[in-house]
Design a protein around this motif. Structure first.
Motif, short mmCIF file in Angstrom:
data_model
loop_
_atom_site.label_atom_id
_atom_site.label_comp_id
_atom_site.label_asym_id
_atom_site.label_seq_id
_atom_site.Cartn_x
_atom_site.Cartn_y
_atom_site.Cartn_z
N LEU A 150 0.80 -1.23 0.00
CA LEU A 150 0.00 0.00 0.00
C LEU A 150 0.83 1.28 0.00
O LEU A 150 0.62 2.18 -0.79
N SER A 151 1.82 1.31 0.90
CA SER A 151 2.55 2.56 1.06
C SER A 151 3.89 2.51 0.33
O SER A 151 4.79 3.27 0.63
N ILE A 171 -6.32 -12.08 -7.32
CA ILE A 171 -6.71 -11.90 -5.93
C ILE A 171 -5.73 -10.96 -5.23
O ILE A 171 -6.12 -10.05 -4.51
N ASP A 172 -4.44 -11.18 -5.48
CA ASP A 172 -3.45 -10.33 -4.85
C ASP A 172 -3.58 -8.88 -5.30
O ASP A 172 -3.41 -7.95 -4.51
N ASP A 173 -3.90 -8.69 -6.61
CA ASP A 173 -4.09 -7.32 -7.10
C ASP A 173 -5.15 -6.61 -6.28
O ASP A 173 -5.05 -5.43 -5.99
N LEU A 174 -6.19 -7.39 -5.90
CA LEU A 174 -7.29 -6.80 -5.16
C LEU A 174 -6.96 -6.62 -3.68
O LEU A 174 -7.04 -5.51 -3.14
N VAL A 175 -6.55 -7.71 -3.01
CA VAL A 175 -6.42 -7.63 -1.55
C VAL A 175 -5.19 -6.85 -1.10
O VAL A 175 -5.06 -6.54 0.08
N THR A 176 -4.26 -6.57 -2.01
CA THR A 176 -3.13 -5.74 -1.59
C THR A 176 -3.13 -4.40 -2.32
O THR A 176 -2.16 -3.67 -2.30
N SER A 177 -4.26 -4.08 -2.95
CA SER A 177 -4.27 -2.84 -3.73
C SER A 177 -4.35 -1.63 -2.82
O SER A 177 -4.81 -1.69 -1.69
N ARG A 178 -3.87 -0.52 -3.35
CA ARG A 178 -3.82 0.73 -2.60
C ARG A 178 -5.22 1.15 -2.13
O ARG A 178 -5.41 1.58 -1.01
N GLY A 234 -7.08 -2.62 -0.41
CA GLY A 234 -6.36 -3.47 0.54
C GLY A 234 -6.86 -3.30 1.97
O GLY A 234 -7.28 -4.26 2.61
N VAL A 235 -6.82 -2.05 2.47
CA VAL A 235 -7.21 -1.81 3.86
C VAL A 235 -8.71 -2.01 4.09
O VAL A 235 -9.10 -2.69 5.03
N PRO A 236 -9.56 -1.43 3.22
CA PRO A 236 -11.00 -1.68 3.44
C PRO A 236 -11.36 -3.17 3.47
O PRO A 236 -12.14 -3.59 4.33
N ILE A 237 -10.76 -3.96 2.60
CA ILE A 237 -11.08 -5.39 2.59
C ILE A 237 -10.65 -6.03 3.91
O ILE A 237 -11.38 -6.82 4.51
N MET A 238 -9.47 -5.63 4.38
CA MET A 238 -8.95 -6.18 5.63
C MET A 238 -9.88 -5.86 6.79
O MET A 238 -10.25 -6.73 7.57
N VAL A 239 -10.25 -4.57 6.90
CA VAL A 239 -11.13 -4.14 7.99
C VAL A 239 -12.49 -4.82 7.88
O VAL A 239 -13.06 -5.29 8.87
N ALA A 240 -12.99 -4.91 6.63
CA ALA A 240 -14.30 -5.53 6.43
C ALA A 240 -14.26 -7.01 6.85
O ALA A 240 -15.17 -7.49 7.53
N ARG A 273 -0.84 -11.86 3.41
CA ARG A 273 -1.18 -10.63 2.68
C ARG A 273 -1.48 -9.50 3.66
O ARG A 273 -1.19 -8.33 3.38
N VAL A 274 -2.07 -9.84 4.81
CA VAL A 274 -2.29 -8.83 5.84
C VAL A 274 -0.94 -8.29 6.32
O VAL A 274 -0.74 -7.08 6.45
N ALA A 275 -0.01 -9.22 6.54
CA ALA A 275 1.32 -8.80 6.98
C ALA A 275 1.97 -7.92 5.91
O ALA A 275 2.62 -6.92 6.23
N PHE A 276 1.76 -8.26 4.65
CA PHE A 276 2.30 -7.48 3.54
C PHE A 276 1.72 -6.07 3.55
O PHE A 276 2.44 -5.09 3.40
N ASN A 277 0.42 -5.98 3.74
CA ASN A 277 -0.25 -4.67 3.76
C ASN A 277 0.21 -3.80 4.92
O ASN A 277 0.35 -2.60 4.79
N LEU A 278 0.39 -4.44 6.08
CA LEU A 278 0.65 -3.66 7.29
C LEU A 278 2.13 -3.47 7.58
O LEU A 278 2.49 -2.73 8.49
#
Lengths: 79, 709
Positions: free
Chosen positions: A50-51, B305-312, B315-321, B406-411
């Motif tokens: 993301l970042s 799937i990765d394009d979606l769940v790690t997208s700018r 990514g975060v909205p999907i995780m929170v949802a 993927r969560v770890a990747f995002n965060l």
């Protein structure tokens, strides 16, 4: 730019590079070698987080995320 | 505060894999392999599900053991931590390496992933240098077939020189063949002669000179060739291990040292590269011979799937949802079974009371055992079991799917800014289920400093024991105002609390990195494995057996004596007041400043053994009934709390304090065990408590200053 050496973290997304040299030392280098990052290994930059950091790379069939600090210690030649 | 292995918990891991005395006639089999190869599935399929306890995220971190019988022999299977190599110095790798070297295993099974065999061969080749008694298990053959990857198993066996068995452990295919191959080596029917990796001439020459003396010094208990290679690489860890396991100090052997010095001078400094490259090249060569096609593109659906769940954007909205949905299902789904369980327990209590009366046992005994111990246990089980039985399987499902990396990747970037490890995101997720489990899962972080940060801050995410408090309070004071969307509003409030907890985790991690746990971030390498269809049946059984019952069992063990103590405190009178009242009066001045009251603080303190008894204690104190009572409805509860001076501010502060206070007894015990240090356990106790007091103080004082209450 063909043939130029750049650190892996500057490899554009979607581009392929070939590992030429590791500047990492000790444990960090050991881990890179364990991923199969030896000379001439092709690496593809897949996506950025993301970042903008870390970046996911395709290395020998696996998807591996590296922080820019680590990736900067892997010098690649652009294919 | 030294960060030695002892003080940071790798000691605990090492203890798990100490070669213990095995029974006579038991044949020990080590199970090695890269992570994500289905090694655990192979383990479970060979030994049966019941053998497997404690499967925490990502890897098998503790050495699970299981038994199976084959052809009249008893086999002990030891599941080693999943590693890519045995040459780096993470705790897992040293543990796996030492077990293969010194653990007394008659056979080592190396589980590999048929869909990326080349990469897995690296570990196979390394293990073959240590021991020839190896069976290579090529797992996930079905997945490879689906991806149109063909593997010549016979050819692989021929080039490696050891038996190779193709399996599909999920469906149990190939397991008999695997057991047969293991059996033949274990009883000596077959003695494999693997072909070694041949290094460049200069290295081979040095190895030839060193292998003899090296083997001699160790009385041939360890392969001389392998040891020579490690010595040439200047591997200090193995020298240390040899001293620990065999009592041999290599540095004191003059002949070996002179030879080594000479060889090292000749070879120069890049031996490590040369050796590693040769192994990787050999793996390439072998794969070129036996795998067809050699290079396959990444699965297009995985990329999608990765394009979606790690997208700018998403990514975060999907995780929170996803998190929100998991909470919502847990909250709304556990309500009904919780009530049913409570009803059953209540009926049993009636029988017990009747029994006590019929037997003529004294009232105090009835109070102590039934109203104290039994009611506390009943409350803990009925409140805790349903959400855990829903939450853990859901969580395991996400884990099995491959979403968590993927969560770890995002965060990761947030954790990097906090100078913590990206995998802390995973251990934090585990904490939602149970902080004790979260603390254990911190073993997946290699760096001692970052592992400690993850351990200490794990408590900042609420566990299943604390969710009921958050849920109850938000249902009364927030959901109550939301009319028909009760459970949604409550879920949203809980989600908000959780996000606040994550922010605190990041802040405190940064603070620790700047103060008592100074240091640089270690390297972060995260594999994002291909998505796999989860095995729903297994997920259910595994999460129920391994996680739910395990966590519940421990909670019950602490809740029983706590029930006894609480009943005594509520019933022993001194100066016209119960001990509970005395405590509350004593705490009142302080509790008032942080937006709580004496009874609330008292309930948290008495709830140390297990947080799920906090609300029951509170109710018991307000009613002064001397025993826990279950109010009929949430409205009753609201009225009761309001009558005792609760305002919106009290609820908010109580929720904040729920999120930030000392970890429960089980978690503290686990932290003590994992860190092997009283000091870090104390830090883990104080830090959340001080954070909670500070946050509540600020909120309470600000609200009063602004005249909100």
């Amino acid at each position: 730019m063909e043939g130029a050496l750049i650190p892996l973290n500057r490899l554009a997304i979607g581009k392929l590079g070939r590992v030429k040299y590791l500047t990492a030392l000790g444990e960090a280098k050991r881990r890179m070698l364990d991923l199969g990052l030896v000379a001439d290994t092709p690496v593809e930059a897949l996506r950025k987080s993301l970042s903008g950091d870390p970046t996911a790379y395709r290395i020998r069939g696996a998807v591996i995320a590296l922080r820019s600090e680590e990736a900067s210690k892997i010098l690649v030649e652009i294919d | 505060m030294g960060l030695t292995a002892q003080s940071t918990g790798s000691g605990a891991l090492k203890n798990d894999l100490q070669p213990r005395a095995f029974g006579p006639g038991e044949l020990v089999v080590a199970l090695a392999g890269n992570p994500n190869t289905g090694k655990s599935t192979v383990f479970n399929s060979l030994t049966g599900l019941r053998q497997h306890t404690g499967n925490w995220p990502g890897k098998t971190v503790a050495g699970a053991r299981g038994k199976y019988q084959f052809r009249g022999k008893n086999f002990i299977l030891v599941d080693l931590p999943g590693t890519y190599s045995l040459l780096a110095h993470s705790v897992e790798e040293e543990v796996a390496r030492d077990f293969i070297c010194f653990g007394g295993a008659g056979v080592t099974v190396v589980v590999t992933d048929a869909t990326c065999l080349e990469r897995n061969l690296n570990l196979v080749l390394q293990i073959l240098e240590i021991t020839p008694r190896v069976v290579v298990c090529v797992n996930l053959m079905d997945e490879a077939a689906r991806k149109k990857i063909g593997i010549d198993l016979d050819g692989l066996g021929a080039v490696l020189g050891v038996p190779v068995v193709g399996t599909n452990a999920r469906e149990g295919r190939g397991l008999v063949e695997l057991k047969e191959a293991v059996f033949r080596i274990a009883v000596g029917l077959e003695q494999p002669q693997p072909f070694p990796v041949i290094y460049e001439p200069a290295v081979e020459e040095a190895v030839r000179l060193l292998a003899g003396p090296a083997g001699e010094v160790l009385k041939h208990r360890v392969s001389g060739r392998w040891l020579a290679l490690r010595l040439l690489e200047n591997d200090k860890g193995i020298v240390h291990s040899l001293e620990g396991h065999l009592g041999v100090d290599l540095s004191r052997d003059p002949v070996l040292n002179i030879l080594l010095e000479k060889a090292a001078r000749k070879l120069g400094s890049n031996v490590q590269d040369v050796i590693a490259t040769a192994v990787v090249r050999r793996a390439e060569e072998i794969a070129a011979k036996v795998v067809c096609p050699e290079n396959r593109p990444l699965s297009r659906s995985d990329r999608g799937i990765d394009d979606l769940v790690t997208s700018r954007r998403w990514g975060v909205p999907i995780m929170v949802a996803m998190l929100g949905v998991v909470f919502w299902i847990t909250i709304s789904g556990s309500n009904y079974p919780s009530k049913m369980l409570a009803a059953v327990f209540f009926r049993v209590e009636g029988w017990l009371t009747a029994l006590f009366a019929a037997a003529g046992w004294p009232g105090w005994l009835h109070g102590l055992l039934v109203l104290g111990v039994y009611r506390t246990l009943a409350r803990v089980v009925s409140v805790m079991l349903p959400p855990m039985a829903i939450f853990f399987p859901l969580f395991t499902l996400l884990e099995d799917l491959g979403y968590l990396p993927r969560v770890a990747f995002n965060l990761d970037n947030l954790f990097k800014k906090a100078r913590a490890h990206g995998k802390q995101a995973l251990t934090m997720c585990m904490g939602f289920g149970c902080n004790a489990a979260g603390v254990i899962s911190c073993r997946i972080i290699n760096s001692p400093r970052e592992r400690l940060i993850a351990v200490i801050t794990n408590n900042f995410v609420p566990c299943n024991g604390r969710f009921p408090i958050l849920i109850t309070l938000s249902a009364i004071f927030i959901g109550g105002a939301a009319g028909g969307f009760h459970s949604l509003a409550a879920a949203a409030a809980v989600l908000g609390t959780v996000i606040f907890g994550v922010l605190i985790t990041l802040g405190v991690s940064r603070l620790l990195s700047a103060t008592i746990l100074k240091g640089l971030t270690s390297s972060f390498i995260l594999e994002m494995p291909p998505y796999r269809k989860p095995q729903v049946g297994r997920v259910l059984v595994r999460s129920l057996l391994d996680r739910t019952l395990f966590v519940l069992g421990r909670a019950v063990v602490v809740a029983a004596p706590a029930g006894l103590a609480i009943w005594l405190m509520a019933n022993i009178q001194a100066g016209g007041m119960s001990l509970l009242d005395h405590g509350a009066v004593f705490l009142q001045p302080f509790a008032g400043r942080i937006g709580l009251d004496g009874y609330i603080l008292m309930a948290f303190i008495l709830g140390l053994p297990a947080n799920e008894i906090v609300i029951p204690i509170l109710i018991m104190s307000y009613l002064s009934g001397g025993a826990m009572l279950e109010p009929e409805s949430l409205e009753d509860l609201r009225r009761l709390f309001a009558a005792n001076g609760w305002t919106g501010l009290t609820a908010v502060c109580a929720m904040l304090f729920t999120l930030n206070h000392f970890p429960c007894g089980t978690t503290l015990f686990t932290i003590r065990r994992e860190t092997q240090s009283a000091k870090w356990t104390l830090v883990s106790f104080l830090l959340p408590t001080l954070t909670g007091i500070t946050v509540c103080f600020i909120v309470a004082q600000a609200a009063r200053l602004l005249g909100l209450v």
